[in-house]
Design an enzyme around this catalytic site. Structure first.
Site, PDB file in Angstrom:
ATOM      1  N   HIS A  98       0.850  -1.202   0.000  1.00  0.00           N
ATOM      2  CA  HIS A  98       0.000   0.000   0.000  1.00  0.00           C
ATOM      3  C   HIS A  98       0.882   1.246   0.000  1.00  0.00           C
ATOM      4  O   HIS A  98       1.909   1.294   0.678  1.00  0.00           O
ATOM      5  CB  HIS A  98      -0.935  -0.001   1.221  1.00  0.00           C
ATOM      6  CG  HIS A  98      -2.004   1.042   1.103  1.00  0.00           C
ATOM      7  ND1 HIS A  98      -1.760   2.368   1.364  1.00  0.00           N
ATOM      8  CD2 HIS A  98      -3.295   0.954   0.694  1.00  0.00           C
ATOM      9  CE1 HIS A  98      -2.875   3.057   1.138  1.00  0.00           C
ATOM     10  NE2 HIS A  98      -3.823   2.224   0.727  1.00  0.00           N
ATOM     11  N   GLU A 115      -3.904   1.984  -7.390  1.00  0.00           N
ATOM     12  CA  GLU A 115      -4.380   3.105  -6.577  1.00  0.00           C
ATOM     13  C   GLU A 115      -3.475   4.310  -6.785  1.00  0.00           C
ATOM     14  O   GLU A 115      -2.438   4.428  -6.114  1.00  0.00           O
ATOM     15  CB  GLU A 115      -4.336   2.731  -5.094  1.00  0.00           C
ATOM     16  CG  GLU A 115      -5.144   1.513  -4.729  1.00  0.00           C
ATOM     17  CD  GLU A 115      -5.477   1.503  -3.244  1.00  0.00           C
ATOM     18  OE1 GLU A 115      -6.639   1.621  -2.906  1.00  0.00           O
ATOM     19  OE2 GLU A 115      -4.539   1.415  -2.433  1.00  0.00           O
TER      20      GLU A 115
HETATM   21  P1  PGA Z   1      -9.543   6.201  -0.207  1.00  0.00           P
HETATM   22  O1  PGA Z   1      -8.365   5.174   0.098  1.00  0.00           O
HETATM   23  O2  PGA Z   1     -10.744   5.403  -0.646  1.00  0.00           O
HETATM   24  O3  PGA Z   1      -9.783   6.929   1.097  1.00  0.00           O
HETATM   25  O4  PGA Z   1      -9.084   7.115  -1.288  1.00  0.00           O
HETATM   26  C1  PGA Z   1      -8.125   4.090  -0.758  1.00  0.00           C
HETATM   27  C2  PGA Z   1      -6.983   3.245  -0.246  1.00  0.00           C
HETATM   28  O5  PGA Z   1      -5.988   3.803   0.226  1.00  0.00           O
HETATM   29  O6  PGA Z   1      -7.020   2.006  -0.320  1.00  0.00           O
END
Ligand code: PGA
Length: 245
Positions: free
Chosen positions: A99, A168
Site C-alpha cells: 500500500h 491506486e
Molecule cells: P480512499 O483510500 O478510498 O480513502 O481514497 C483508498 C486506499 O488507500 O485504499
C-alpha cells in the site's frame, strides 16, 4: 465473475467499533433485506481489512477479514509488528502488501515489498498487492505512469494464483480526486496486458456515488476503498450500488 469490494480501515476503528461494524455487516448480509443481500452476495465478494489490534476471527461465510500488514515471519524480534502466529489465531489468510501509505510513510521499498510478497505467497495467502503513481509521475504522461507501475511489480510473481492487484493512484487516495474513467480504463488495460489473469482493482476516492461507473469499466474487477467505507451506512450504500451493475 464477482466484483471484489474491499474496505481498508487503515488506522481507523477500535476493537469495539470494528466488531460493531462486522455485526452490522453480517446482519445486513443475512437478515435486513433478503432480496438486496442475496443480490450483493451473488455479485460481490467482500473483504474487510481492520487494524491489527482490532482483528477478528475470519469466520463469516459472507465476507473475509484480512490483515493490512504483517511482518514476514512467524514471530520474533520485530518490535511493533505482528507475525503469522497472530494471523493464524484469527484464521486470517489474506493480506495487503505494498500500500502506498506503507511505501511512502513507513519507507517500505520495492525490495522489502517483494520479500514480504514471497513469504506470504509461499504460505498460500491471498495477496492484495497495491501499486500507484504520485502526481508528479502522473503529470509526465501514460508511459511514465506505466514505467513507474512496472517498477512496483519488480520481484512480484504475476502468475501467483492468489494474487489480486490494486491500482491506486496516490493522488486519488483520500483526496476526493478520483481518476477519470478514461484514465482508469487506459491504465487497467495496460496492466491487464502485463497480468491478464489477475483480478485488478481500482482504489482512490471510490464511494457510493461513483462505484457503479467505475465497476462498469470492463477491466475493473473490483475496488479497494478507504475513507468512504468506514461508516457502516456508507459501506452499505457502496454494496447496494455495486450490486446494481
Ligand atoms: P480512499 O483510500 O478510498 O480513502 O481514497 C483508498 C486506499 O488507500 O485504499
Amino acid at each position: 465473475m464477482k466484483k471484489i469490494i474491499a474496505s481498508n480501515f487503515k488506522c481507523n476503528h477500535t476493537r469495539a467499533s470494528t466488531s460493531e461494524f462486522c455485526v452490522n455487516l453480517a446482519n445486513f448480509l443475512t437478515q435486513d433485506s433478503i432480496k438486496t443481500s442475496n443480490k450483493i452476495l451473488q455479485k460481490c465478494e467482500i473483504f474487510l481489512f481492520p487494524s491489527s489490534i482490532a482483528l477478528l476471527e475470519n469466520n463469516n461465510k459472507n465476507f473475509t477479514i484480512g490483515a493490512q500488514n504483517a511482518f514476514f515471519a512467524q514471530n520474533g524480534g520485530f518490535t511493533g509488528e505482528i507475525g503469522t502466529d497472530h494471523l493464524a489465531e484469527f484464521k486470517i489468510k489474506t493480506i495487503i502488501i505494498g500500500h502506498s501509505e506503507r511505501r511512502q510513510i513507513l519507507g517500505e521499498n520495492q525490495e522489502f515489498c517483494a520479500k514480504k510478497f514471497e513469504f506470504f505467497k509461499n504460505l498460500g495467502f491471498k495477496i492484495f498487492y497495491c501499486i500507484g503513481e504520485n502526481e508528479e509521475v502522473q503529470e509526465r504522461g501514460d508511459s511514465a505512469v506505466l514505467d513507474f507501475l512496472k517498477s512496483e511489480l519488480v520481484g512480484i510473481d504475476l502468475n501467483y494464483s492468489n494474487l489480486i492487484l490494486a491500482y491506486e493512484p496516490i493522488w486519488a487516495i483520500g483526496t476526493g480526486k478520483v481518476a477519470n474513467l478514461t484514465q482508469i480504463e487506459q491504465t487497467h488495460k495496460a496492466l491487464k496486458a502485463l497480468a491478464p489473469n489477475v483480478p485488478l482493482l481500482y482504489g482512490g476516492s471510490v464511494k457510493a456515488q461513483n462505484i457503479a461507473e467505475i465497476l462498469n469499466i470492463k477491466e475493473v474487477d473490483g475496488t479497494l476503498i478507504g475513507s468512504a467505507s468506514w461508516e457502516f451506512s456508507s459501506f452499505k450504500a457502496i454494496l447496494e450500488n455495486a450490486a446494481k451493475i
